[in-house]
Design a protein around this motif. Structure first.
Motif, short mmCIF file in Angstrom:
data_model
loop_
_atom_site.label_atom_id
_atom_site.label_comp_id
_atom_site.label_asym_id
_atom_site.label_seq_id
_atom_site.Cartn_x
_atom_site.Cartn_y
_atom_site.Cartn_z
N UNK A 100 1.00 -0.99 0.05
CA UNK A 100 -0.14 -0.05 0.26
C UNK A 100 1.01 1.19 -0.30
N UNK A 101 0.30 2.26 -0.90
CA UNK A 101 1.34 3.79 -0.66
C UNK A 101 0.50 4.44 -1.42
N UNK A 102 -0.26 6.02 -0.13
CA UNK A 102 -1.04 6.99 -0.42
C UNK A 102 -2.81 6.23 -0.53
N UNK A 103 -3.50 6.15 -1.05
CA UNK A 103 -4.93 5.58 -1.64
C UNK A 103 -4.44 4.66 -2.66
N UNK A 104 -3.55 3.94 -2.95
CA UNK A 104 -3.53 2.92 -3.36
C UNK A 104 -2.93 1.04 -2.94
N UNK A 105 -3.54 0.38 -3.10
CA UNK A 105 -2.69 -0.80 -3.42
C UNK A 105 -2.60 -2.07 -4.23
N UNK A 106 -1.99 -2.73 -4.06
CA UNK A 106 -0.96 -3.67 -5.64
C UNK A 106 -1.05 -4.92 -4.60
N UNK A 107 -1.23 -5.93 -5.54
CA UNK A 107 -0.84 -7.49 -4.95
C UNK A 107 0.35 -7.40 -6.32
N UNK A 108 1.53 -7.20 -5.64
CA UNK A 108 2.49 -7.56 -6.43
C UNK A 108 2.95 -9.08 -7.06
N UNK A 109 3.59 -10.28 -6.05
CA UNK A 109 3.38 -11.25 -6.21
C UNK A 109 2.77 -11.89 -5.07
#
Length: 384
Positions: free
Chosen positions: A286-295
């Motif tokens: 997560x960073x700021x107002x976003x979230x990521x599925x990485x691996x």
């Protein structure tokens, strides 16, 4: 499509001359926290993840020394030359929509030239085109188009198109091959309730999640100690899919440590267990107002209990609960051929009900043209 600009980099914020100066990491982190549309790849911690690279936090300052934009720059040194390649992944964070792009990029290139850089590569955090999940599915069923780029998009972002034209006018050129994925899959979360997210899943996804629940699959958050298991599952997935990310256990340990050292909880690990065994493990950033599925990785046995679907649904709800406006599932291939490599992953991500987004791609400028050309020839031979 709405384009979200960092407030401090809005067109009316500062129209005078800009300077690019180094800033301390904590100041950079604080600026990112206040400007939610920033990629995790622009966090200072990402520079510490990348072994073999040096990193530097930079800021654009306007009137009164006020910070109006930032960048994480990664430097790759060429042994024996005293020169380096500079890379700004999914950055810089500047006013890409304003009319004076040169006033932002020219001082950046000037500073990097003084650092001995021969090539600058950046990845404008801008979109070009968007295809909703239903549009992509319809195109696959119709069978007339082999590539997503041949399908009429649901939305076109004029800022991305305009920025590309301005980059060309300033002497930048498209990179030979993008480092970050050109096509990503994103699930909008803003303004939606969990019930709406559930209804947005495909019938197949909802069936698989229900099957996981009925079978007794449990999802829980893991810790640093679980990274060894995570890495083993990623390795098993690579073997099954005949690909190699080229990352050892140490990379994932460093990634987890550095991102969470910068901000506790920036990277989280989720595990799906069945019968006391971890069958799937995915990470969330997560960073700021976003979230990521990485691996992510999963076992080759007991696949009928669909642990990855259960895991992703838990991560989507976690991202929503943290206030993320977008859940980014990262790269997909634009091929619409069901037999093409990577199409299965696209089909799986489509089940979340999100959208495929084409980015503006990565761009380069030659600071030292002979070295730039030699470097491009080297990359062409290496990439094949």
């Amino acid at each position: 499509m709405t384009v979200v600009l960092p407030e401090a980099a809005a067109p009316a914020a500062d129209t005078g001359p800009l300077r690019v100066v180094p800033i301390p990491g904590p100041e950079h982190v604080a600026w990112i926290a206040a400007h939610g549309a920033v990629s995790f790849l622009q966090c200072p911690s990402w520079g510490r993840v990348k072994a073999g690279w040096r990193s530097e936090s930079l800021a654009w300052t306007g009137a009164g020394g006020r910070t109006v934009g930032t960048a994480l720059v990664l430097y790759r040194d060429v042994p024996g030359l005293g020169r380096s390649f500079a890379y700004l992944p999914e950055g810089p964070v500047i006013d890409w929509a304003g009319p004076g792009l040169g006033r932002w990029l020219e001082p950046l290139v000037g500073l990097l030239r003084s650092r001995g850089v021969f090539t600058v590569r950046l990845g404008p955090p801008l979109d070009l085109r968007v295809w909703e999940a239903g549009t992509v599915r319809a195109a696959v069923r119709a069978g007339g188009a082999a590539d997503l780029r041949d399908v009429l998009p649901d939305a076109v972002d004029p800022v991305g198109t305009m920025a590309r034209e301005r980059l060309r006018a300033l002497g930048w050129e498209p990179a030979g091959r993008d480092t970050q994925p050109r096509f990503t899959f994103r699930l909008p979360l803003a303004g939606r309730e969990p019930e709406g997210l559930w209804e947005g899943l495909s019938p197949e996804w909802r069936r698989n999640i229900r099957r996981s629940r009925a079978a007794g699959v449990s999802v829980a958050e893991g810790s640093f100690a679980d990274l060894e298991c995570f890495h083993a599952l990623v390795a098993e997935t690579q073997l099954r899919g005949d690909f190699d990310l080229g990352r050892g256990l140490g990379y994932y340990q460093r990634q987890f440590t550095e991102l969470n050292r910068e901000l506790p909880g920036r990277m989280r690990l989720f595990l799906a267990r069945y019968g006391g065994e971890v069958l799937a493990a995915h990470n969330l950033v997560t960073a700021g107002r976003r979230a990521w599925y990485l691996t992510g990785g999963s076992a080759s046995h007991e696949r009928w209990v669909r642990p990855s679907n259960a895991l992703q649904w838990a991560m989507i709800r976690a991202a929503h609960g943290l206030g993320a406006e977008v859940y980014d599932l990262r790269g997909v291939q634009p091929s619409l051929d069901p037999a093409a490599p990577g199409h299965g992953l696209l089909r799986w991500k489509l089940g979340t009900g999100g959208r495929v987004v084409e980015g503006a791609g990565e761009w380069e400028i030659a600071v030292n043209r002979p070295l730039h050309k030699a470097f491009r020839r080297y990359l062409a031979r290496r990439q094949g």
